[in-house]
Motif scaffolding. Sequence first.
Motif, short mmCIF file in Angstrom:
data_model
loop_
_atom_site.label_atom_id
_atom_site.label_comp_id
_atom_site.label_asym_id
_atom_site.label_seq_id
_atom_site.Cartn_x
_atom_site.Cartn_y
_atom_site.Cartn_z
N ARG A 71 0.86 -1.19 0.00
CA ARG A 71 0.00 0.00 0.00
C ARG A 71 0.89 1.23 0.00
NH1 ARG A 71 -2.49 -3.15 3.88
NH2 ARG A 71 -4.45 -4.00 3.17
N TYR A 73 0.39 5.53 -0.06
CA TYR A 73 -0.53 6.67 -0.03
C TYR A 73 0.29 7.94 -0.17
CZ TYR A 73 -3.57 3.10 1.91
OH TYR A 73 -4.26 1.95 2.12
N TYR A 74 -0.27 8.90 -0.90
CA TYR A 74 0.38 10.18 -1.13
C TYR A 74 -0.47 11.28 -0.53
CZ TYR A 74 2.92 7.39 -4.52
OH TYR A 74 3.67 6.42 -5.11
N GLN A 78 -5.01 10.97 1.96
CA GLN A 78 -5.02 9.52 1.79
C GLN A 78 -4.56 8.81 3.06
OE1 GLN A 78 -2.86 8.32 -1.70
NE2 GLN A 78 -4.34 9.23 -3.10
N PHE A 79 -3.57 9.38 3.72
CA PHE A 79 -3.07 8.79 4.97
C PHE A 79 -4.16 8.82 6.05
CE2 PHE A 79 -0.36 9.29 8.92
CZ PHE A 79 -0.01 7.95 8.99
N TYR A 82 -6.64 6.10 5.46
CA TYR A 82 -6.12 4.81 5.92
C TYR A 82 -6.32 4.67 7.43
CZ TYR A 82 -2.53 1.63 7.69
OH TYR A 82 -1.87 0.64 8.38
#
Length: 170
Positions: A71, A73-74, A78-79, A82
Amino acid sequence: MDWDSLGDPSFGEPERLPGQGKPVYRAYGDGRFDVEDFIQVTYQNIWNRRMLGAVRDAYIPQMRFHGSTNRTYYGRGQFQAYILSMMAMFPELALQIEDIYWMGNDDDGYLTAVRWRISGTHRGNGIYGAPTGRPINMWGISQHRIIDGKIHEEWTLFNEFAVMQQIYRD
């Protein structure tokens, strides 16, 4: 009242590590950047206090996150998604930092390694399927690249197969 439900592990607060109480919330020290305090406060605020605004305080906007099972994430949005997905699956999860190692300095930045443990109960839908009510323990390690007091990049690994074994055991 159904007294038999008192022994049900899906009720109540998750167990802590032996000899450990609830997490201690430490504040920043004397104004100097303290790597260990920064990591402690960031993790406690995000994971145990559920203060997702702390992601803005600790991570740069274009941060990059590398997680288990490839996985990536950018960005903070997005983080945060999550993190919310993990909290949705394990609503009362509790994170305990076991060790913090670091090297570096204010001029060149810091590299950290954080060994942690999460305990919780699978009570929400998500990547691990429908809720089972099973308790889980997850051990992992996160590494960070910190420059100018902000996390630029994070690598987090934990054994997802072990988590699924705990959720779907007979």
